[in-house]
Design an enzyme around this catalytic site. Structure first.
Site, mmCIF file in Angstrom:
data_model
loop_
_atom_site.group_PDB
_atom_site.id
_atom_site.type_symbol
_atom_site.label_atom_id
_atom_site.label_comp_id
_atom_site.label_asym_id
_atom_site.label_seq_id
_atom_site.Cartn_x
_atom_site.Cartn_y
_atom_site.Cartn_z
ATOM 1 N N GLU A 3 0.877 -1.171 0.000
ATOM 2 C CA GLU A 3 0.000 0.000 0.000
ATOM 3 C C GLU A 3 0.914 1.221 0.000
ATOM 4 O O GLU A 3 2.114 1.083 -0.159
ATOM 5 C CB GLU A 3 -0.917 -0.022 1.240
ATOM 6 C CG GLU A 3 -1.744 -1.296 1.325
ATOM 7 C CD GLU A 3 -2.612 -1.382 2.575
ATOM 8 O OE1 GLU A 3 -2.971 -0.328 3.124
ATOM 9 O OE2 GLU A 3 -2.933 -2.505 2.991
ATOM 10 N N LYS A 59 -0.738 3.768 -5.345
ATOM 11 C CA LYS A 59 0.086 2.566 -5.198
ATOM 12 C C LYS A 59 0.881 2.273 -6.457
ATOM 13 O O LYS A 59 1.463 1.205 -6.607
ATOM 14 C CB LYS A 59 -0.805 1.371 -4.864
ATOM 15 C CG LYS A 59 -1.630 1.540 -3.595
ATOM 16 C CD LYS A 59 -2.563 0.362 -3.379
ATOM 17 C CE LYS A 59 -3.588 0.674 -2.284
ATOM 18 N NZ LYS A 59 -4.598 -0.388 -2.166
ATOM 19 N N ARG A 131 1.857 -13.989 -7.229
ATOM 20 C CA ARG A 131 0.531 -14.274 -7.785
ATOM 21 C C ARG A 131 0.254 -13.706 -9.165
ATOM 22 O O ARG A 131 -0.873 -13.808 -9.646
ATOM 23 C CB ARG A 131 -0.536 -13.814 -6.810
ATOM 24 C CG ARG A 131 -0.536 -14.700 -5.604
ATOM 25 C CD ARG A 131 -1.639 -14.378 -4.654
ATOM 26 N NE ARG A 131 -1.219 -14.798 -3.334
ATOM 27 C CZ ARG A 131 -1.849 -14.503 -2.223
ATOM 28 N NH1 ARG A 131 -2.928 -13.761 -2.268
ATOM 29 N NH2 ARG A 131 -1.412 -14.921 -1.074
ATOM 30 N N LYS A 174 -19.553 11.484 -0.350
ATOM 31 C CA LYS A 174 -19.296 10.059 -0.527
ATOM 32 C C LYS A 174 -20.384 9.252 0.160
ATOM 33 O O LYS A 174 -20.580 9.359 1.365
ATOM 34 C CB LYS A 174 -17.908 9.721 0.057
ATOM 35 C CG LYS A 174 -17.398 8.359 -0.299
ATOM 36 C CD LYS A 174 -16.915 8.302 -1.725
ATOM 37 C CE LYS A 174 -16.506 6.871 -2.080
ATOM 38 N NZ LYS A 174 -16.368 6.695 -3.530
ATOM 39 N N ARG A 283 -13.531 -7.681 0.885
ATOM 40 C CA ARG A 283 -12.364 -7.642 1.753
ATOM 41 C C ARG A 283 -12.728 -8.069 3.175
ATOM 42 O O ARG A 283 -13.866 -7.935 3.593
ATOM 43 C CB ARG A 283 -11.793 -6.217 1.810
ATOM 44 C CG ARG A 283 -11.386 -5.661 0.478
ATOM 45 C CD ARG A 283 -10.088 -6.240 -0.009
ATOM 46 N NE ARG A 283 -9.825 -5.903 -1.394
ATOM 47 C CZ ARG A 283 -10.201 -6.657 -2.405
ATOM 48 N NH1 ARG A 283 -10.849 -7.761 -2.203
ATOM 49 N NH2 ARG A 283 -9.921 -6.307 -3.639
#
Length: 296
Positions: A3, A59, A131, A174, A283
């Site tokens: 992150e 990121k 991965r 938001k 998540r």
DNA sequence: CGATTCCCCTGATAGC
DNA sequence: TGCTATCAGGGGAATC
């Protein structure tokens, strides 16, 4: 899972180690890593280019490349879950790269190097990615800067320009729950699952609390927690919960003092109640059910 | 518009 | 021991 703090740590390391170096060789072990070109074109374009800068946006890692008379290019890398750059001396043994200085995660051979850029100082810039989720896009400077994955990104939380009034403005509009909002790269750039859990714990906000419902006072707490947690994590060179390592192969130390992330069943460091884990979208969030309550 | 699901992948772990 | 099922997870795309 790199992150903002982990990516920042890698970028700072790369700046010291590879800026000024010229790329002399390109080895691509996982062609699908590169989204913009086929392997042959990709290698042809990169060879001979000089790395003139390394930056972070969210990121993403951006490398500036220039050729003596050519156009300026940029290389965008997103490391996703398990990707990380490593600089060092390497030797190709069969189809695996072997580190000549220290190895990786206890193994001398790194089976997960997907890309190796050999440099003019005899070292190599390897991208390790278990991965295979990482992605790379190469293009002209303008082209890369205009990519939606950069254009749409929200503000950089650690920049001076990211003030409370700006945060308040975007938070009021938001609709989503706090955890979801923090994970949304187009809301704020760079926060992932680890730090969203940590930030919410510190500001005593329940992951499902709608962010627009927070009072000014609580929003201020959240804003401060975002800066505090990310700054602390950058100072500690990131978190190594699983396989994150910096560009020299060293782990970060934030995870040792973390509050809640992946601590389900353990006592809350503040009140002692059991830490709960819960699915928030796709998540897993971790929080204290006692000191992070939903309020009206 | 937001929320959900799938997909890309492989290693670790649990269950049989 | 060794197999299979499940999960982890960033984020974009497709779908509801």
């Amino acid at each position: 899972m790199p992150e903002l703090p982990e990516v920042e740590t890698i970028v700072r390391g790369l700046r010291k180690k590879i800026v000024g170096r010229k790329i002399v060789g390109v080895w691509l072990g996982w062609p699908k890593l590169v989204k913009s070109h086929n392997p042959a074109e990709f290698a042809r374009i990169l060879k001979g280019k000089k790395i003139t800068g390394v930056e972070r946006r969210g990121k993403n890692i951006l490398m500036d490349l220039s050729a003596p008379k050519g156009v300026e290019l940029k290389l965008l890398t997103h490391q996703k879950m398990t990707g990380h750059f490593m600089v060092g001396k390497w030797r190709l043994a069969g189809d695996k790269w072997e580190s000549l200085n220290g190895g990786h995660l206890g193994h001398k051979k790194n089976s997960y190097i997907r890309l190796m850029l050999t440099l003019d100082d005899g070292r190599g810039l390897g991208l390790s990615d278990v991965r295979k989720f990482a992605k790379i896009i190469l293009g002209e400077r303008k082209e890369i800067e205009n990519l939606p994955e950069l254009k749409k990104l929200g503000p950089e939380p650690l920049e001076r320009g990211f003030t409370f009034s700006e945060f308040e403005k975007i938070a009021k509009n938001k609709k989503s729950a706090a955890k979801r909002a923090l994970l949304d790269q187009n809301f704020i750039a760079g926060i992932g699952n680890i730090y969203s859990d940590e930030i919410l714990w510190l500001s005593r906000i329940h992951p499902l609390q709608p962010i627009s419902s927070l009072s000014k006072e609580r929003l201020q707490k959240l804003f401060k927690a975002i800066k505090w947690v990310l700054q602390k994590a950058v100072r500690l060179r990131g978190s190594s919960v699983s396989d994150y390592r910096d560009s020299s192969g060293k782990p970060g130390s934030y995870a040792k003092t973390r509050f809640v992330y992946r601590k389900a069943g353990e006592p809350c460091p503040r009140c002692g109640a059991k830490i709960i884990s819960m699915k928030v979208g796709a998540r897993t969030g971790h929080f204290c059910g006692k000191c992070q309550k939903i309020s009206a």
